[in-house]
Structure formats: C-alpha cells, structure tokens
Design an enzyme around this catalytic site. Structure first.
Site, PDB file in Angstrom:
ATOM      1  N   HIS A  72     -16.899  10.959  11.459  1.00 23.91           N
ATOM      2  CA  HIS A  72     -17.942  11.882  11.911  1.00 23.91           C
ATOM      3  C   HIS A  72     -19.205  11.685  11.076  1.00 23.91           C
ATOM      4  O   HIS A  72     -19.126  11.446   9.874  1.00 23.91           O
ATOM      5  CB  HIS A  72     -17.480  13.334  11.792  1.00 23.91           C
ATOM      6  CG  HIS A  72     -16.291  13.655  12.649  1.00 23.91           C
ATOM      7  ND1 HIS A  72     -15.003  13.295  12.295  1.00 23.91           N
ATOM      8  CD2 HIS A  72     -16.200  14.291  13.849  1.00 23.91           C
ATOM      9  CE1 HIS A  72     -14.162  13.694  13.245  1.00 23.91           C
ATOM     10  NE2 HIS A  72     -14.860  14.299  14.197  1.00 23.91           N
TER      11      HIS A  72
ATOM     12  N   ASP B  59     -18.563  10.567  15.512  1.00 23.68           N
ATOM     13  CA  ASP B  59     -18.728  11.676  16.452  1.00 23.68           C
ATOM     14  C   ASP B  59     -19.676  12.759  15.936  1.00 23.68           C
ATOM     15  O   ASP B  59     -19.887  12.889  14.725  1.00 23.68           O
ATOM     16  CB  ASP B  59     -17.375  12.348  16.718  1.00 23.68           C
ATOM     17  CG  ASP B  59     -16.485  11.540  17.639  1.00 23.68           C
ATOM     18  OD1 ASP B  59     -16.826  10.373  17.925  1.00 23.68           O
ATOM     19  OD2 ASP B  59     -15.448  12.078  18.059  1.00 23.68           O
TER      20      ASP B  59
END
Length: 280
Positions: free
Chosen positions: A247, A102
């Site tokens: 992430h 992400d």
C-alpha cells in the site's frame, strides 16, 4: 473521506452499453480461462507514451449496429467474458514477479515509491482510489508517465459485496472516468477493496473492460508490522508469477517505502524481473 460531485458517467454508460470487456482483447492466464494462455511481460527499459498507450482498442461502430435484423448470431457482438475468480498469480512468465500498490496516490508516500522504482528501472501496478486520484492528479500523471500500470480500486474503498449493482457501477465507473480524464486511457485492471469479490463486481468490471487482479503475497503492511516484517514476507513469498500486495496510502506507509528500498534490489540480485501486464 470527502464526498465529491458525481463525475459525468457518459463514457462509462457507453462502455456498459457496448458490453465490451478487456477479456475480449486480452487473453490472459487464469485458472478459469480456456484456450491458449500467454503472458508478455513489459520490457524494463521501455516506457510507452502513457502506461496503456497501446492497450485500448475502441469498438468499431458496425459491430454495434448489425446491418440487418437477420444477421447470423456468429456476426453479432459477443457478450463480455466474465471471470469467476480474480487473477491471484501469473504463471508462465519465467522468473518474474509483479509488485502492486493500493489505495493511493498519496502525496507523502507515493513519490518515494516512484523514486525507488525509477532508480531500479522497474514497473509496477498502482490500484488507485478515485477520490485520491481526483485530489492528486499530477501524481497520477507521474505514475502514468513513468510507465506504470494504473488500475481501478473503486472511488471510496467500500466493501463491494455490500453494494447494489448500481452502487458498484458508480464506484468503479467514476474511478475509471477520472483515471481516463487524467491519463487519457481508461484502466484495464481493477482490484476489489479488501479483496472482497462477488458476481456483480466481476460482471460489472468486465462490462467496463477491466480484468480482476488479486494477489499471491500479502505484505500486511497496512498493519504497520515493521519494515523487517514486510521485507521478510516478500522474500519468503518470492517465486515466479507471484503478485505482491503493498500500500502507498491509507495510513502511515513509511515502513512500506523503506521495505521496498530493501527487498527490490535483493529480488533483482536474485534474478527476478519485476514486470506489469502488457497487451500482446
């Protein structure tokens, strides 16, 4: 974060008007989905000419314009199917898992993640923030060209539940537009920042042709807990159908990069396939 001049919303508005949804053409496994579930994982050695080259099906014009005012209801375009919860795991896919990243793309960390995935011939899902994608368009192209799935993670990473419908439409629509502009294909998946979903986000995402994707295993790498901790969470959470959250931007992600280099070959040695959604 920087503010950008609003991108043209023509394609987004057309998609909203058409009421098309990925759910009308992609039947996927979910807790609130009826019918016969299925899942077709991507082949590790197959890289399409763009991650979703075979995904998009444009609506036929006649479906938008009934020939007469008395057209029976069964021949009129159906409203998009709207989920009440996101996908959190993907059962019935055998011994396979899904890796997701992400907040990117980030020019410092994303290339290292892509290098590791390419080294092991693995595909993953990247949920991009629109402003990051707009700033790093060549990197978005590389993600797409490497065969990874490009998803929508909103434009500025807001708390969606605090936004109006117009605000959600703007955040998701601008991001889908810039992804389509760069890769040639609009995203078919989206993830709410912070995992905060509400009815408006489900409805607007569906109208834009996207399915909601959450996760099963949270590495908590955004807390910078140490590489060993990230690896341990992935290894302890590994199971068929699991979706792993990591992430590649939003802070110092050097631990995320290092952890991937350790747990990915271990998962492969344990017989797991790392895959992404594909249209049947």
């Amino acid at each position: 974060m920087k503010n950008y001049q609003r991108l043209p919303m023509r394609r987004t508005l057309l998609r909203l008007a058409a009421g098309m949804s990925a759910a009308t053409v992609v039947r996927l496994v979910a807790a609130d989905t009826a019918g016969t579930p299925f899942w077709r994982p991507a082949e590790p050695s197959t890289v399409a000419a763009g991650p979703q080259a075979a995904f998009r099906t444009k609506p036929l014009s006649y479906r938008l314009r009934p020939m007469t005012a008395n057209t029976p209801p069964r021949y009129r375009p159906a409203a998009p199917s709207v989920r009440t919860r996101p996908f959190e795991q993907l059962p019935d896919i055998g011994r396979a898992m899904v890796l997701t990243f992400d907040d990117g793309p980030d020019p410092l960390y994303t290339p290292h993640i892509l290098d590791t995935l390419r080294k092991h011939d693995v595909r993953a899902m990247f949920f991009l923030c629109g402003e990051m994608a707009n700033d790093n368009q060549n990197l978005v192209r590389r993600i797409s060209d490497d065969g990874h799935t490009v998803g929508n993670h909103s434009w500025t990473h807001p708390l969606v539940t605090k936004l109006s419908r117009a605000g959600i439409t703007d955040e998701l629509g601008r991001t889908s537009d810039v992804i389509e502009k760069i890769t040639g294909d609009p995203p078919l998946w989206y993830r709410a920042p912070y995992g905060a979903w509400n009815r408006n986000s489900f409805e607007i995402g569906a109208a834009m042709g996207m399915e909601p994707m959450a996760w099963t295993v949270d590495t908590l790498d955004w807390t910078v807990p140490g590489t060993d901790s990230i690896v341990r969470r992935v290894r302890e959470g590994a199971a068929p159908g699991v979706v792993v959250l990591s992430h590649d931007a939003g802070g110092n992600r050097s631990q995320s990069v290092a952890a991937l280099g350790r747990y990915l070959p271990e998962l492969l040695d344990d017989g797991y396939r790392l895959t992404v959604p594909q249209r049947s």
